[in-house]
Each structure stands twice: as structure tokens, then as C-alpha cells.
Design a protein around this motif. Structure first.
Motif, PDB file in Angstrom:
ATOM      1  N   GLU A   1       0.829  -1.215   0.000  1.00 42.99           N
ATOM      2  CA  GLU A   1       0.000   0.000   0.000  1.00 42.99           C
ATOM      3  C   GLU A   1       0.861   1.261   0.000  1.00 42.99           C
ATOM      4  O   GLU A   1       0.415   2.333  -0.431  1.00 42.99           O
ATOM      5  CB  GLU A   1      -0.957  -0.019   1.203  1.00 42.99           C
TER       6      GLU A   1
ATOM      7  N   TYR B   1       2.032   1.760  -3.749  1.00 44.72           N
ATOM      8  CA  TYR B   1       0.960   1.540  -4.722  1.00 44.72           C
ATOM      9  C   TYR B   1       0.670   2.789  -5.557  1.00 44.72           C
ATOM     10  O   TYR B   1       0.568   2.718  -6.797  1.00 44.72           O
ATOM     11  CB  TYR B   1      -0.308   1.070  -4.014  1.00 44.72           C
TER      12      TYR B   1
ATOM     13  N   ALA C   1      -6.042  -0.498  -0.824  1.00 44.29           N
ATOM     14  CA  ALA C   1      -4.841   0.172  -0.309  1.00 44.29           C
ATOM     15  C   ALA C   1      -5.190   1.057   0.883  1.00 44.29           C
ATOM     16  O   ALA C   1      -4.471   1.071   1.895  1.00 44.29           O
ATOM     17  CB  ALA C   1      -4.191   1.002  -1.418  1.00 44.29           C
TER      18      ALA C   1
ATOM     19  N   LYS D   1      -3.945   0.548   4.800  1.00 45.64           N
ATOM     20  CA  LYS D   1      -3.289   1.640   5.548  1.00 45.64           C
ATOM     21  C   LYS D   1      -3.952   1.851   6.907  1.00 45.64           C
ATOM     22  O   LYS D   1      -3.290   2.062   7.917  1.00 45.64           O
ATOM     23  CB  LYS D   1      -3.377   2.938   4.744  1.00 45.64           C
TER      24      LYS D   1
END
Length: 842
Positions: A171, A174, A215, A219
Motif C-alpha cells: 500500500e 501503490y 490500499a 493503511k
């Protein structure tokens, strides 16, 4: 232009200019279509090119099978395009051309056509696996590891440009990878850098949307539900073979709920229910027998537990394969799509294009018993069996979306004609006319659930469209052409609907004013004399619309004919002093019938003999109860007027004594269920009272005048607006026109008007406050003696006895050009200061 402005511009010419004549007229039908001089012609996908004559198998009757939805998610506007357009054609055949139509539609409640992600089987199985996964106990680190594994697997499968050899995708990196790999697509470009964006780009955006959500979820450490879309395929790849599919409720629970939502959506769009609904899960035994029949005739073979259609054998026997799309028969991507992702790794096919009639089930897939072992139906065989079971070996019409032409419909035709053919007697004709509805597109890409570029029907009706407005949009495009929603198309549809609605509203208002209650349903002509004026316009419109519908249901042309007739009528009313209202009514009745046939009025039923959009009372509501709100408004008005002390009000007692009950009861006893007609006696009484108040208002005392103006405004803008009634005030003491308009539109227009007035008042207050502030600032400045005006200005270093600067701060003389400006400002300040002092402001 708001609603009130449109209404003001749509009034009938004043009584001083227009003499409205009513007469008894008979003999000229305004409802039935002209006799067909030419045959009905249809665009038939089996005969590409121009429309071909339509000849049903049995005169006056039509057998029709329509490919219904695969119910695994909410329906979207692409479905609306298909099924509303189909419904329009069906209604025209039934209610304009008087055919008796037997309309059959299937509901696909088990399917394996996956393009490219999930359909019923996979979605149900994946959802079950995800639900099980959410019940497990994970540490934060374990859950993150699961999500990252799914994250990387999803990228590898669907967005490979996110990956770099030897570097893990997380993430954290990304966003950078997304910009580098797919930035051009996200900016509106194409993957190749050439041409216009299409389905491939839509797929990329859909996948990126899933990855974006995942993502963000990773997080935040909130994997469920943010990362669900990437977890579904990952968990399926790990555990799909662990699912026990003997319990098929996993699939049917999903499809039953989705089928109900689909039917609710169709009801909301005023789509007629099918005469017969078939469901795949209810037809598996018949499907097995059907497949056996094809095998026994030598047109199919078993291989490794699956059964395939033998295209070579079929053609060798003199039959034609891919009759709809012969150019696509060798398209491997379409063939693979037609077989579905659940058919991968099924072996034993003799020919590359051979397609599955019965598929061996693998672990994690639903199954039924058969002579070839446990398996499930192929996609195409389902429709063949269900349609043939209800309609027999031949049918007049088969319809569906254009994307189904190959391979689905071509394979349907082949296997059905193989089943019914008799060796040595030539090809069997299973379908006479194939109708394919065009796509609905957004930004150049087909609207699709799998692309997630769709707006659901529920959301569209709640936020963007009404059912009628959506249908108007589709009527303005040919049913077999693609439609791309654009602002211009929406504007065109809105203008068409507004024009027709205003015409209906005005016609009913004029008839009410002329006290026409029975209606003029037919017109008589004097011998064979050519028609003139409005009758000539009506006859021309009938002829043109009939020709349009004969030409493969050319509804864009038909909609233009209706619009031209209304515009011509409005111009005639404006330019002619002597108007025969019966002719206007005849036009309104004919248009009402046509828009009813088109399905534009959800409240109307055949034979559509009213005027305008219907407002019937519900069957379980008593007429007296339905008109109670109108009775209450009239009684309130009478009470408020009785409480006033009026001068020059000799006519008011008689108006207050009006009793509309007998007129209402006469209509109710005659069986009327039209709310507008039943309410009209009470509305006329209320309008006459208000008109009299407006007539005498100028002769009242100031206090009474204010009360009267407030009351007449309240009657129009509150009491009647809330009931969906607009009183169109006219000059020269003419009576107000009573117009029925949906209450929601009137209330919205009232709120818009109030908002505009509030904004105008706000701006006026801002100007007043700014002026007051400037005035106060000028007053404060005027308090300063001219001698002190420049003393605090740091630019200067010396001043004379009057306070005028003589030296700059650096010791240099003040420039002469600046001295003139300073002197002018000093004199102005001196005058302002002395004026303020003279007024006592110091």
C-alpha cells in the motif's frame, strides 16, 4: 425558464381575441390507427440490411421469447435500455397493431458466463468464503499479511503494470506504481496511447478502483470491508474446492432476492410483466432430455463428462452455423467468453468452436445428476429448452441485447435447429425474427455490471430520472441503435416531455373553462370535403406516425411527429381568433392514446381514451375520500372570506353559497375514477371566489386590501399548489385557468421562486449594509480636521501651517504633481469637516 414562466407563456389567447366554439361532432375516429396500406416491417438480425415484412406464424398472434437477466446484482441503466425498448415494441404490437402477444422471458438463476470476474456461481461461492473468513480470529499482523497477499494476487491477475520484478507491491508504493503504469488511462487516455477509451480502459479503471479501496483499507488496518473486492477472488483461488455445493441454496438465495429487485425495477419503469417467466433451476431435467435428443441425432458428443455441440456434423447435414454473426464464428475471444471461465480446462472438444451443452462440474460448482455424471447446463442450452418448452418448435420473435448475438444466440439457434430438424427435410427454422436491442454507453464504453461503470435503476430513478423521462430518452433513439447518454440527449428529452405536458395541461384547462365535462371523442366531417386547419394537421400526423411505426417501430420519427403536431396546434391557437376547441381536444385525445401505447403513463390503461397523463383513484379508495382534501380547501377559503368585511362584494354571498356536492355525486355515480374530474367542481368554486376577491381588491380599505392580497396568494401558492393545482391568473378580469400539474413540480417551483426572492433580498441587504458602512466610514473620516489629515502619514517629514506636506521623509521637496493632489484632498477634507460640524456631528 422555471415552471411558472413556462406556464405564463403557455396560456390560451385571451377571450377578447379567441372565440371558443363547442359543437357536437361525430364520425371521425381519433383512436384507431389508419388501415395498413403497407405491411409492418422489422429489422431482423437473421436478414441483415433493410427491414423485412413481418408475417407471424399464426395471423393476429405473436409468440415471443426474450432473454431475461442474469440476476446476481442490482439492475442498471443498461438493463433499462434493453427491457424498456423491448416493452415499447411489445406495447406497439399489442395496443397499436392489435396483435395478441404471448411474451416469455427467462430468469437465469444459475450461470457460468463470467466476463471477466463474477456471475452467479462465482459470486455466491466467493461471498460464502468471505463470510467464513470474516468469522476467523486474526491478529493485526496476520490480517495485514492476508490482505497484502490478496493485493499482490489481484495486481498480478488484473493490473500487471503495477508489479516490478524483485520488488513487493504494498500500500506504501501503490500510488507511485499506479501513476507510472496507468496514469494515462486515469487521465482519459488509452492503454495503447491510440484511439478512444473503451471497454479495456473501463476495466482498468474498475480494477484500480478496487485496488484504491484496498490500499486505503490496509493503511487504516480496516481490511474488512474495504478490501473485500480483492479478497473475494483470492480466497476463491485458495478454498473454492472446500465448498459443498450439494446445498444449492447458496446460489438460489442470492438469485431469488435479485430477481425480486429486478421485477421491482421493471415495475418502477412501467415495463409490463411477462406472460410467462421461466427459471433455469426449474428446467434442469428438461435440459438433460434436450441434450440427449441432440446427441441421439448425431449433433453432439460426450467427452470427459461434458457434452459438446458438434458444429462440423451440424453443417455436414446441411445446416448453417452462426447465421446471425458469420464473421465472428472463428473469434476465439468471443468463443471463450461464451463458454465462461468455469469451462476452462474442460477437455475433449473435437472442434475449436464446439460449445458445451452440458458441463462436468468441478469442486466448488453446483451440480445435477445426468447420464454423463454430475454436471450443470451450458449457458446457451438453457434458453433453447425454456423457450421451446413454452412456445414449441417455432416462434415468431426472439430478442435480447446486441452483445448476445454471438455466440449466445447463434449457439441457441444451432442447438435448437439441431434438436428439431428432421434428417433429409432441410433446415429447421426455430426463430423467424431476431430483434437485438442496442447498447447504452457511457464515455464510449458499454454500460456493464462487470465494468462497474453503471448507475443502478434504483439510483437513477431516485436522483436523475423519472420513469417517464427515461422512457422518453429511449424512445428518441432507435431500438436497434446504440445510445450514449449526453447532456444534449437529456435536454431534448426534457424539452419533449415539457412541451407535451404543457399541451395536455392547457387543453384540460380550456375544456374546464368551457365547462366541457363529457368530452368530444369523435369529429364529423361534411361529406368528402378536404380537411383544413387543425383537422388537416391531425390527419397528417396520424399518417406520418403510422408510417413510422410500420418502419420497424421508428419511435424517434414518431416522437417528432407528435412534437410537430403540438407545436402546430400551439401556433394555430396563437394566430387564429376563431378556435374550435373540439378539434384541439381531438388532437389531445389522439396524442394521449399514442403516449399511452408507448408506455409513457404508468397510471393509464388501454384503450387510453382520456386526455393527458392519467390521475386515477386507487381501486381501494372511495371517490368521496379521494376528494376530501379539495373539499377541505374550499371550506377553509369560505370561512376565511366570511370573516372579512368587504365593500362592493355583492356577488360574494352567492359564491360562498356554492355547493359542488351534487355535481361531484353525479360524476361519481357515473363511475368516474378520474381524480381531476371529480375534484373539478370544488376547484371551480374555489377559483370563482378567488377571482371575485381579485376583482374587488382595489375598492377595499388599505387594511382589507392587504388581507385580500395575502389570502389570494395563499390560495394559489399554498392551498392549491400543495394539491397539484395551479391557478393561472389572466388579465382583464378573465377567470383564472385551472391547471393540474404534479404537486412536486409546483412545490419545487414555489421553493425556487422563494429562493430567488430570498437571494434578491440578501443582495439588496448587502448593498444597503455596504452603503451604510461607507457612509459611516466617511463620517468618521470627516471628523479629522484638515490640518491633521497628513500628519500621521510616514511618507512625509515636514508640513506647513495648514498641515500640507512640504518635505518627503528623506528631506527632499514634495514633487509639484503630488502637491496638487494633496491640496485637492485637503480642500475636500476641509469641506467634509465643516459640513459635519455645521450638522452638529462634532
Amino acid at each position: 425558464m422555471n415552471l411558472f414562466q413556462r406556464l405564463a407563456r403557455s396560456r390560451i389567447p385571451t377571450a377578447a381575441r379567441t372565440a371558443i366554439r363547442i359543437r357536437s361532432l361525430r364520425g371521425y375516429s381519433t383512436s384507431s390507427p389508419p388501415p395498413a396500406m403497407e405491411p409492418l416491417k422489422l429489422y431482423n438480425s437473421l436478414s441483415p440490411g433493410n427491414p423485412v415484412p413481418f408475417t407471424p406464424i399464426e395471423p393476429g398472434k405473436i409468440s415471443w421469447y426474450a432473454c431475461g437477466p442474469t440476476v446476481y446484482d442490482k439492475s442498471h441503466l443498461g438493463h433499462a435500455r434493453n427491457y424498456v425498448s423491448t416493452d415499447i415494441i411489445r406495447r406497439i404490437l399489442m395496443h397499436y397493431f392489435d396483435y395478441k402477444v404471448n411474451f416469455v422471458m427467462n430468469i437465469t438463476d444459475i450461470d457460468d458466463k463470467v466476463t471477466p470476474t463474477v456471475r452467479i456461481i462465482i459470486k455466491a461461492r466467493r461471498q460464502r468464503l468471505l463470510d467464513l473468513e470474516k468469522k476467523k480470529t486474526y491478529s493485526a499482523d496476520e490480517l495485514r499479511a492476508l490482505a497484502l497477499a490478496a493485493f499482490q494476487a489481484y495486481a498480478k491477475s488484473s493490473l500487471p503494470l503495477l508489479l516490478k520484478e524483485g520488488e513487493e507491491l504494498t500500500e506504501a508504493n501503490y500510488a507511485e506504481r499506479r501513476a507510472a503504469g496507468y496514469g494515462k488511462v486515469l487521465a482519459g487516455g488509452t492503454i495503447t496511447g491510440e484511439g478512444k477509451p473503451g471497454d479495456d480502459e473501463a476495466k482498468v479503471k474498475m480494477h484500480i478502483g478496487n485496488m484504491d479501496a484496498a490500499a486505503e483499507a490496509i493503511k487504516k488496518g480496516e481490511v474488512f470491508p474495504g478490501a473485500d473486492d480483492i479478497l473475494l477472488p483470492y480466497l476463491d483461488s485458495l478454498y473454492k474446492e472446500t465448498i459443498d455445493t450439494a446445498d444449492q441454496t447458496m446460489f438460489t438465495d442470492l438469485t431469488q432476492s435479485m430477481e425480486k429487485l429486478f421485477m421491482d425495477d421493471m415495475d418502477a419503469l412501467n415495463v409490463l410483466r411477462p406472460d410467462v417467466i421461466t427459471r433455469v433451476t426449474e428446467y434442469v431435467p428438461q435440459i438433460v432430455k434436450f441434450v440427449e435428443g441432440i446427441v441421439n441425432k448425431g449433433f453432439a458428443y460426450e467427452a470427459e463428462g461434458s457434452v459438446y455441440f458438434d458444429i462440423a456434423a451440424f453443417e455436414k447435414a446441411g445446416n448453417t452455423y452462426a447465421r446471425l454473426r458469420p464473421d465472428n464464428r472463428n473469434d476465439e475471444s468471443l468463443q471463450e467468453e461464451g463458454e465462461g471461465s468455469l469451462s476452462k480446462n474442460l477437455g475433449g472438444k473435437r472442434g475449436a468452436g464446439d460449445f458445451a451443452l452440458w458441463k462436468k462440474s468441478k469442486a466448488g460448482e453446483p451440480y445435477w445428476s445426468s447420464p454423463w455424471g454430475n454436471g450443470r447446463p451450458g449457458w446457451h442450452i438453457e434458453c433453447s429448452v425454456m423457450a421451446s418448452d413454452v412456445l414449441g418448435s417455432r416462434m415468431d420473435i426472439h430478442s435480447g441485447g446486441i452483445d448476445l448475438a454471438f455466440p449466445h444466440h447463434d449457439n441457441e439457434l444451432a442447438q435448437s435447429e439441431a434438436y428439431f430438424c428432421e434428417h433429409g427435410k432441410g433446415e429447421h427454422t426455430w426463430v423467424n425474427y431476431f430483434l437485438h436491442m442496442g447498447h447504452l454507453s457511457i464515455s464510449g464504453s458499454k454500460m456493464s455490471k462487470s465494468l462497474k461503470n453503471f448507475q443502478t435503476i434504483q439510483d437513477a430513478l431516485a436522483t436523475t430520472y423519472t420513469s417517464r423521462n427515461m422512457r422518453v430518452v429511449f424512445l428518441l433513439g432507435k431500438w436497434n441503435y446504440g445510445v450514449e447518454i449526453s447532456p444534449d440527449m437529456r435536454s431534448q428529452a426534457d424539452n419533449w416531455e415539457t412541451t407535451i405536458s404543457n399541451f395536455f395541461t392547457n387543453t384540460k384547462s380550456w375544456l374546464a373553462e368551457a365547462d366541457v365535462t363529457g368530452g368530444v371523442k369523435a369529429l364529423s366531417l361534411d361529406g368528402d370535403r378536404p380537411q383544413e386547419g387543425l383537422l388537416a394537421e391531425l390527419e397528417q400526423a396520424k399518417s406520418e406516425l403510422h408510417a413510422a411505426l410500420l418502419n420497424s417501430f421508428d419511435t424517434p420519427r414518431a416522437m417528432l411527429v407528435i412534437l410537430k403536431l403540438v407545436n402546430a396546434t400551439n401556433v394555430f391557437l396563437k394566430d387564429n381568433k376563431d378556435v374550435n376547441l373540439a378539434e384541439v381536444e381531438a388532437i389531445a385525445r389522439w396524442i394521449t392514446k399514442i403516449v399511452g401505447i408507448f408506455g409513457l403513463d404508468a397510471n393509464a390503461e388501454p384503450p387510453y381514451e382520456g386526455i393527458g397523463w392519467a390521475s386515477p383513484i386507487s381501486a381501494d379508495v372511495d371517490p368521496k375520500t379521494a376528494v376530501e382534501p379539495y373539499v377541505c380547501v374550499l371550506e377553509r377559503i369560505k370561512a376565511d372570506v366570511s370573516a372579512l368585511t368587504l365593500s362592493n362584494g355583492e356577488a360574494m354571498p352567492a359564491l360562498l353559497a356554492q355547493d359542488p356536492v351534487s355535481e361531484f355525486e353525479s360524476l361519481a355515480q357515473a363511475g368516474s375514477r378520474d381524480l381531476e374530474k371529480l375534484a373539478l367542481p370544488y376547484l371551480r368554486a374555489a377559483s370563482k371566489i378567488r377571482d371575485e376577491l381579485r376583482r374587488i381588491v382595489s375598492s377595499q380599505s388599505p387594511e382589507t386590501k392587504k388581507a385580500l392580497l395575502s389570502l389570494t396568494d395563499r390560495i394559489r401558492d399554498q392551498d392549491l399548489t400543495n394539491l397539484g393545482v395551479y391557478l393561472d391568473d389572466r388579465p382583464d378580469n378573465q377567470p383564472s385557468l385551472i391547471k393540474f400539474i404534479p404537486a412536486a413540480e409546483l412545490i419545487a417551483a414555489r421553493e425556487e421562486k422563494a429562493a430567488l426572492l430570498a437571494e434578491k433580498a440578501r443582495k439588496k441587504e448587502e448593498v444597503r449594509l455596504a452603503a451604510e458602512k461607507a457612509k459611516q466610514e466617511a463620517r468618521e473620516k470627516a471628523k479629522v480636521p484638515p490640518e491633521e489629515l497628513f500628519k500621521n502619514d510616514e511618507r512625509y517629514g515636514a508640513w506647513d501651517e495648514q498641515g500640507l506636506p512640504t518635505k518627503m521623509k528623506d528631506g527632499s521637496d514634495v514633487p509639484k504633481s503630488q502637491q496638487k493632489q494633496l491640496k485637492k484632498a485637503w480642500e475636500k477634507q476641509k469641506k467634509a469637516h465643516e459640513d459635519l460640524k455645521a450638522k452638529g456631528g462634532l
